[in-house]
Design an enzyme around this catalytic site. Structure first.
Site, PDB file in Angstrom:
ATOM      1  N   LEU A 137       0.805  -1.169  -0.184  1.00  0.00           N
ATOM      2  CA  LEU A 137      -0.195   0.047   0.072  1.00  0.00           C
ATOM      3  C   LEU A 137       0.976   1.232   0.007  1.00  0.00           C
ATOM      4  O   LEU A 137       1.743   1.119   0.755  1.00  0.00           O
ATOM      5  CB  LEU A 137      -0.913   0.040   1.161  1.00  0.00           C
ATOM      6  CG  LEU A 137      -1.702  -1.045   1.237  1.00  0.00           C
ATOM      7  CD1 LEU A 137      -2.709  -1.015   2.901  1.00  0.00           C
ATOM      8  CD2 LEU A 137      -2.879  -1.104   0.211  1.00  0.00           C
ATOM      9  N   ASP A 138       0.512   2.223  -0.891  1.00  0.00           N
ATOM     10  CA  ASP A 138       1.614   3.428  -0.950  1.00  0.00           C
ATOM     11  C   ASP A 138       1.423   4.007   0.361  1.00  0.00           C
ATOM     12  O   ASP A 138       0.432   3.960   1.224  1.00  0.00           O
ATOM     13  CB  ASP A 138       1.226   4.180  -2.095  1.00  0.00           C
ATOM     14  CG  ASP A 138       0.077   4.902  -2.231  1.00  0.00           C
ATOM     15  OD1 ASP A 138      -0.384   5.730  -0.988  1.00  0.00           O
ATOM     16  OD2 ASP A 138      -0.803   4.962  -2.815  1.00  0.00           O
ATOM     17  N   ILE A 139       2.348   5.082   0.702  1.00  0.00           N
ATOM     18  CA  ILE A 139       2.466   5.670   1.936  1.00  0.00           C
ATOM     19  C   ILE A 139       1.367   6.550   2.254  1.00  0.00           C
ATOM     20  O   ILE A 139       1.051   6.723   3.429  1.00  0.00           O
ATOM     21  CB  ILE A 139       3.914   6.660   1.894  1.00  0.00           C
ATOM     22  CG1 ILE A 139       4.071   7.279   3.348  1.00  0.00           C
ATOM     23  CG2 ILE A 139       3.550   7.701   0.953  1.00  0.00           C
ATOM     24  CD1 ILE A 139       5.496   7.817   3.239  1.00  0.00           C
ATOM     25  N   MET A 140       0.462   6.971   1.228  1.00  0.00           N
ATOM     26  CA  MET A 140      -0.742   7.892   1.681  1.00  0.00           C
ATOM     27  C   MET A 140      -2.046   6.934   1.667  1.00  0.00           C
ATOM     28  O   MET A 140      -3.032   7.452   1.725  1.00  0.00           O
ATOM     29  CB  MET A 140      -1.001   8.976   0.487  1.00  0.00           C
ATOM     30  CG  MET A 140       0.423  10.132   1.054  1.00  0.00           C
ATOM     31  SD  MET A 140       0.332  10.473   2.635  1.00  0.00           S
ATOM     32  CE  MET A 140      -0.927  11.501   2.730  1.00  0.00           C
ATOM     33  N   THR A 141      -1.836   5.777   1.515  1.00  0.00           N
ATOM     34  CA  THR A 141      -3.009   4.875   1.484  1.00  0.00           C
ATOM     35  C   THR A 141      -2.957   4.178   2.881  1.00  0.00           C
ATOM     36  O   THR A 141      -1.955   3.465   3.072  1.00  0.00           O
ATOM     37  CB  THR A 141      -3.003   3.759   0.312  1.00  0.00           C
ATOM     38  OG1 THR A 141      -2.941   4.301  -0.780  1.00  0.00           O
ATOM     39  CG2 THR A 141      -4.219   2.752   0.510  1.00  0.00           C
TER      40      THR A 141
END
Length: 286
Positions: A137-141
């Site tokens: 999951l990307d850092i902002m998800t």
């Protein structure tokens, strides 16, 4: 001249038994499973693959007292004694472990981060058994992330042919035009030159300037949800993964984690075996 009595001739024959040489029962040799040194260190320690590689190639690793610098060297996890910088590594392979984490925003899905940011493994430091994230999951998800040391299961869950369902709650800027619904539901959209699989989509809440959607994908490409909506000129404002296969993040606050139940583990194993054959939502865990 008397005719030959062929039957009497055959009856007169004496058949000597054939003696076969005696054979001792064959002993079955059970060979212990050996693993490459690099793979075993990543499974049995909290070292990342890169750090384990560096430790081996720099001569810090010994097997039975001998320095080993070839990462491909096969070892017996139960029989060989391995040390790193003089410190002994526990023998054997750790038991399988399965952790469900609600990843918060701002946390990196990685074993370590060169910029010193918090990683998902930092959130489960109490767990001594080395684990790794299944997918990213990307850092902002934020949202559901499975951590485990079960490599075969992780590979199966991530393989495209199994089409494991992933459900996200997505907040986008603006309203969703009918054409966008059609493109997503039919899979008539391309990313990186490849057509996406059909997407299940429904509106959760329609606000004046934004829309909350439930989006279910059957594949896990890099930043797929964000890129899909960028292509539709609908910027993503918030993104939460709420379900992965049979697992759900319901009831688990961001930053918290728990062990999977026996039932959840069993369902994951069933997904591993049955997903490739298709079936109803239940077989995919949706």
């Amino acid at each position: 001249m008397e005719p030959r009595n062929s039957s009497s001739r055959f009856l007169a024959l004496k058949i000597s038994p054939i003696s076969l040489p005696s054979r001792k029962p064959r002993k079955m040799s059970l060979k212990k499973k050996k693993l490459p040194l690099l793979k075993w260190l990543t499974l049995s320690t909290r070292l990342s693959r890169r750090k384990a590689f560096d430790a081996i190639t720099s001569g810090k690793v010994k097997v039975n007292g001998t320095v080993i610098s070839d990462v491909r060297t096969l070892i017996d996890p139960d029989g060989d004694t391995v040390t790193i910088g003089g410190k002994r590594v526990r023998k054997g392979l750790p038991a399988p472990i399965y952790i469900l984490l609600h990843k918060p925003k701002g946390v990196v899905t990685s074993a370590e981060d060169p910029e010193g940011r918090t990683t998902v493994l930092d959130l489960v430091k109490k767990i001594k058994t080395p684990v790794f994230p299944v997918g990213r999951l990307d850092i902002m998800t934020q949202g559901l992330l499975l951590l485990t040391n079960d490599g075969p299961l992780a590979n199966a869950l991530l393989h495209p042919k199994y089409a494991i369902l992933r459900t996200y709650h997505v907040k986008v800027k603006g309203k969703i035009p009918p054409k966008a619904y059609s493109l997503l539901k039919k899979g008539n959209l391309k990313l990186d030159g490849r057509t996406i699989l059909p997407v299940e989509i429904k509106v959760l809440k329609s606000l004046e300037k934004n829309t909350w959607l439930s989006v279910t994908l059957r594949e896990g490409r890099n930043r797929e949800v964000r890129r899909i909506f960028e292509k539709l000129n609908l910027p993503v404002l918030n993104l939460i993964r709420v379900r992965f296969g049979p697992l759900t993040v319901k009831g688990l606050p961001p930053g918290q984690w728990r062990m999977l139940t026996d039932k959840e583990i069993s369902r994951l194993k069933q997904v591993q075996q049955a997903s490739g054959r298709g079936g109803k939502d239940g077989s995919h865990g949706a």
